[in-house]
Design an enzyme around this catalytic site. Sequence first.
Site, PDB file in Angstrom:
ATOM      1  CB  CYS A  46      -0.746  -0.069   1.230  1.00 53.05           C
ATOM      2  SG  CYS A  46      -2.036  -1.429   1.370  1.00 53.05           S
ATOM      3  CB  THR A  47       4.129   2.138   1.655  1.00 52.30           C
ATOM      4  OG1 THR A  47       3.555   1.880   3.201  1.00 52.30           O
ATOM      5  CG2 THR A  47       4.930   3.027   1.879  1.00 52.30           C
TER       6      THR A  47
END
Length: 212
Positions: A46-47
Amino acid sequence: MATIRLGDKAPDFTADSSMGTINLYDYLGDGWGILFSHPADFTPVCTTELGTAANFKDEFDKRNVKMMALSVDGAASHAEWIKDINEVQNTTVNFPIIADEDKKVSNLYDMIHPNADNNLTVRSVFIIAPDKTVKLILTYPASTGRNFYELLRVIDSLQLTAYHKVATPANWKQGDKVVVSPSISTEDAKGIFTKGVEEVKPYLRMTPDPTA
């Protein structure tokens, strides 16, 4: 729990976010929207995705598409996570991340898939048209990051086909030939598409991109 299908109205909601309280319909206005969910804050895939989304914001802006992300963590956690994203992805997160600790929005959009994980949202993508109908739904497992080039390609196709009587073939990208809608006869198509119509088969007619 709701099940959303293509053509359904996107459920409206008001929620806290990394940019304060946001109402979906007000935020989107008369433009397009993309809502993508993330399993949790401080997760590696997700980062990379949120950093990529931030770097693609100009491309989404060109298409009048507003971005929103969502995670089941709170706004304070989002604020800390954004610092990491900005650092490691060399960017500035420039769109809201919805705080969904009570999973209200996740349940509205059927983002919890119990057989995958009972608590975390899957990687869902919803593209919402100006009339607030859902035009695309993509669901990825937690281990697979999204392809933002593909999301832009799909938006280009959705916007083209919304305003012209065409469809887009496999692997289409902006500027490529498009398919004439099956509802139009070849004779009528030749009047509509002045750049020319190529009849490959009676049911498969190609024409240059009308916007190119």
